[in-house]
Design a protein around this motif. Structure first.
Motif, short mmCIF file in Angstrom:
data_model
loop_
_atom_site.label_atom_id
_atom_site.label_comp_id
_atom_site.label_asym_id
_atom_site.label_seq_id
_atom_site.Cartn_x
_atom_site.Cartn_y
_atom_site.Cartn_z
N LEU A 9 0.85 -1.19 0.00
CA LEU A 9 0.00 0.00 0.00
C LEU A 9 0.88 1.24 0.00
O LEU A 9 1.84 1.33 0.78
N VAL A 10 0.54 2.21 -0.86
CA VAL A 10 1.33 3.43 -0.97
C VAL A 10 0.41 4.64 -0.88
O VAL A 10 -0.40 4.89 -1.78
N ASP A 11 0.52 5.37 0.23
CA ASP A 11 -0.25 6.59 0.43
C ASP A 11 0.44 7.38 1.53
O ASP A 11 0.95 6.79 2.48
N ASP A 12 0.47 8.69 1.40
CA ASP A 12 1.15 9.50 2.41
C ASP A 12 0.32 9.68 3.68
O ASP A 12 0.82 10.20 4.67
N HIS A 13 -0.91 9.22 3.69
CA HIS A 13 -1.76 9.31 4.88
C HIS A 13 -1.87 7.95 5.57
O HIS A 13 -2.43 7.00 5.00
N ALA A 18 -4.17 2.47 6.72
CA ALA A 18 -4.73 1.57 7.73
C ALA A 18 -6.13 1.11 7.34
O ALA A 18 -6.48 -0.07 7.49
N GLY A 19 -6.94 2.02 6.80
CA GLY A 19 -8.30 1.66 6.39
C GLY A 19 -8.32 0.70 5.21
O GLY A 19 -9.06 -0.29 5.22
N VAL A 20 -7.50 0.97 4.22
CA VAL A 20 -7.43 0.09 3.05
C VAL A 20 -6.90 -1.28 3.47
O VAL A 20 -7.41 -2.32 3.04
N GLU A 25 -7.58 -7.03 4.16
CA GLU A 25 -7.28 -8.21 4.95
C GLU A 25 -8.51 -8.92 5.51
O GLU A 25 -8.39 -9.96 6.13
N GLN A 26 -9.69 -8.38 5.25
CA GLN A 26 -10.92 -9.09 5.59
C GLN A 26 -11.16 -10.25 4.63
O GLN A 26 -11.95 -11.13 4.90
N GLU A 27 -10.48 -10.21 3.49
CA GLU A 27 -10.58 -11.26 2.49
C GLU A 27 -9.36 -12.17 2.59
O GLU A 27 -8.23 -11.68 2.66
N ASP A 28 -9.58 -13.46 2.58
CA ASP A 28 -8.47 -14.41 2.68
C ASP A 28 -7.53 -14.37 1.49
O ASP A 28 -6.40 -14.85 1.56
N LEU A 29 -7.97 -13.79 0.40
CA LEU A 29 -7.20 -13.76 -0.83
C LEU A 29 -6.02 -12.77 -0.79
O LEU A 29 -5.07 -12.90 -1.53
N ALA A 36 4.07 2.11 2.31
CA ALA A 36 4.99 3.20 2.02
C ALA A 36 4.23 4.52 2.06
O ALA A 36 3.07 4.58 1.64
N GLU A 37 4.91 5.55 2.55
CA GLU A 37 4.31 6.87 2.64
C GLU A 37 4.79 7.81 1.54
O GLU A 37 4.36 8.96 1.47
N SER A 38 5.65 7.30 0.66
CA SER A 38 6.18 8.13 -0.42
C SER A 38 6.52 7.25 -1.62
O SER A 38 6.65 6.03 -1.50
#
Length: 91
Positions: A9-13, A18-20, A25-29, A36-38
């Motif tokens: 996951l790549v987002d500066d927030h 955390a939300g994504v 991770e609710q999906e077993d797949l 990364a933040e940058s």
């Protein structure tokens, strides 16, 4: 047992990441193997972790999403990148 799809996951927030991550991770797949933040950190993690998919925001400090994508595709032309953004138009 099916192989999980490894994601970075790549987002500066941190809250967005955390939300994504929680949703994925609710999906077993899916398995989130890095964050990364940058763009610079994303490029580094891609080489270290070799994810199946990069989930990336476009608006980040530093080299930003567009440049990160360009560099990733130059490095690995077949890498998979899922882009998300709050912007209505792409430049």
């Amino acid at each position: 047992m099916n192989k999980k799809i490894k994601i970075v996951l790549v987002d500066d927030h941190a809250v967005v990441r955390a939300g994504v991550k929680r949703l994925l991770e609710q999906e077993d797949l899916f398995e989130v193997i890095g964050e990364a933040e940058s763009g610079e950190k994303a490029y580094q993690l891609f080489g270290e972790l070799k994810p199946d998919v990069m989930v990336m925001d476009l608006s980040m400090p530093g080299i930003g999403g567009f440049e990160t994508i360009r560099r990733l595709l130059n490095r690995a032309p077949l890498c998979k990148i899922l882009v998300f953004s709050i912007h209505n138009e792409l430049v």
